[in-house]
Design a protein around this motif. Structure first.
Motif, PDB file in Angstrom:
ATOM      1  N   UNK A 171      -8.857  10.206   8.835  1.00 35.47           N
ATOM      2  CA  UNK A 171      -7.275   9.979   9.040  1.00 35.47           C
ATOM      3  C   UNK A 171      -6.580  10.966  10.103  1.00 35.47           C
ATOM      4  N   UNK A 172      -6.218  11.115  10.813  1.00 34.71           N
ATOM      5  CA  UNK A 172      -5.655  11.948  11.554  1.00 34.71           C
ATOM      6  C   UNK A 172      -4.350  12.514  10.568  1.00 34.71           C
ATOM      7  N   UNK A 173      -3.828  13.307   9.941  1.00 35.36           N
ATOM      8  CA  UNK A 173      -2.419  14.048   9.809  1.00 35.36           C
ATOM      9  C   UNK A 173      -1.468  13.183   9.454  1.00 35.36           C
ATOM     10  N   UNK A 174      -0.985  12.951   8.316  1.00 34.83           N
ATOM     11  CA  UNK A 174       0.110  11.959   7.692  1.00 34.83           C
ATOM     12  C   UNK A 174       0.316  10.069   9.112  1.00 34.83           C
ATOM     13  N   UNK A 175      -0.820   9.669   8.772  1.00 33.29           N
ATOM     14  CA  UNK A 175      -1.535   8.693   9.882  1.00 33.29           C
ATOM     15  C   UNK A 175      -0.713   7.670   8.749  1.00 33.29           C
ATOM     16  N   UNK A 176      -1.505   7.656   7.416  1.00 31.68           N
ATOM     17  CA  UNK A 176      -1.569   6.649   6.384  1.00 31.68           C
ATOM     18  C   UNK A 176      -1.579   7.478   5.524  1.00 31.68           C
ATOM     19  N   UNK A 177      -0.931   6.638   4.000  1.00 34.94           N
ATOM     20  CA  UNK A 177      -1.021   6.951   3.004  1.00 34.94           C
ATOM     21  C   UNK A 177      -1.054   6.788   1.821  1.00 34.94           C
ATOM     22  N   UNK A 178      -1.245   6.972   1.013  1.00 36.77           N
ATOM     23  CA  UNK A 178      -1.601   5.753  -0.214  1.00 36.77           C
ATOM     24  C   UNK A 178      -0.034   5.832  -1.210  1.00 36.77           C
ATOM     25  N   UNK A 179       0.085   4.401  -1.294  1.00 37.93           N
ATOM     26  CA  UNK A 179       1.872   4.621  -1.810  1.00 37.93           C
ATOM     27  C   UNK A 179       1.528   5.444  -3.864  1.00 37.93           C
ATOM     28  N   UNK A 180       2.176   6.203  -4.355  1.00 39.26           N
ATOM     29  CA  UNK A 180       1.733   6.059  -5.647  1.00 39.26           C
ATOM     30  C   UNK A 180       1.597   5.058  -6.516  1.00 39.26           C
ATOM     31  N   UNK A 181       2.297   3.907  -6.230  1.00 36.93           N
ATOM     32  CA  UNK A 181       3.051   2.791  -7.541  1.00 36.93           C
ATOM     33  C   UNK A 181       2.455   2.136  -7.287  1.00 36.93           C
ATOM     34  N   UNK A 182       1.665   1.066  -6.191  1.00 37.18           N
ATOM     35  CA  UNK A 182       1.098  -0.147  -5.836  1.00 37.18           C
ATOM     36  C   UNK A 182      -0.511   0.495  -5.164  1.00 37.18           C
ATOM     37  N   UNK A 183      -0.820   1.863  -5.639  1.00 40.07           N
ATOM     38  CA  UNK A 183      -2.073   2.181  -4.616  1.00 40.07           C
ATOM     39  C   UNK A 183      -2.657   2.016  -3.365  1.00 40.07           C
ATOM     40  N   UNK A 184      -1.394   1.087  -2.519  1.00 35.58           N
ATOM     41  CA  UNK A 184      -1.862   0.330  -1.349  1.00 35.58           C
ATOM     42  C   UNK A 184      -1.772   1.454  -0.217  1.00 35.58           C
ATOM     43  N   UNK A 185      -2.765   1.081   0.996  1.00 33.43           N
ATOM     44  CA  UNK A 185      -3.115   2.321   1.698  1.00 33.43           C
ATOM     45  C   UNK A 185      -1.722   1.662   2.738  1.00 33.43           C
ATOM     46  N   UNK A 186      -0.827   2.129   3.439  1.00 32.33           N
ATOM     47  CA  UNK A 186       0.178   2.041   3.971  1.00 32.33           C
ATOM     48  C   UNK A 186       0.536   3.157   5.305  1.00 32.33           C
ATOM     49  N   UNK A 187       1.116   2.326   5.465  1.00 38.69           N
ATOM     50  CA  UNK A 187       1.207   3.388   7.510  1.00 38.69           C
ATOM     51  C   UNK A 187       2.713   4.458   7.429  1.00 38.69           C
TER      52      UNK A 187
END
Length: 81
Positions: free
Chosen positions: A34-50
């Protein structure tokens, strides 16, 4: 008479149910495409977040990558007019 062009940010929706069918490695692979910094993986839940909305911009690579992974509809990005 000049025209003012207002650039609005796209509306981004993650299909959470479909996203949960991906392994953590698949999520990482998708986020890295994805474009840089558009999505991240939450380190606690391992969910993809905006990420914060100011980082959004329309890029069809996101949806093409999801389709190539066999997960069309993983994310919906609608450019607001």
């Amino acid at each position: 008479m000049g025209s003012n062009t207002i650039i609005s940010k796209p509306v981004v929706r993650i299909n959470e149910e479909l996203m949960e069918t991906l392994t953590l490695e698949q999520k990482k692979d998708w986020v890295s495409s994805c474009p840089p910094n558009m999505f991240q993986i939450d380190p606690h839940t391992q969910k993809v977040v905006l990420s914060p909305p100011e980082t959004y911009h329309y890029d069809s690579k996101v949806t093409r990558k999801a389709a190539s992974m066999g997960k069309p509809g993983l994310v919906e990005i609608v450019q607001k007019k």
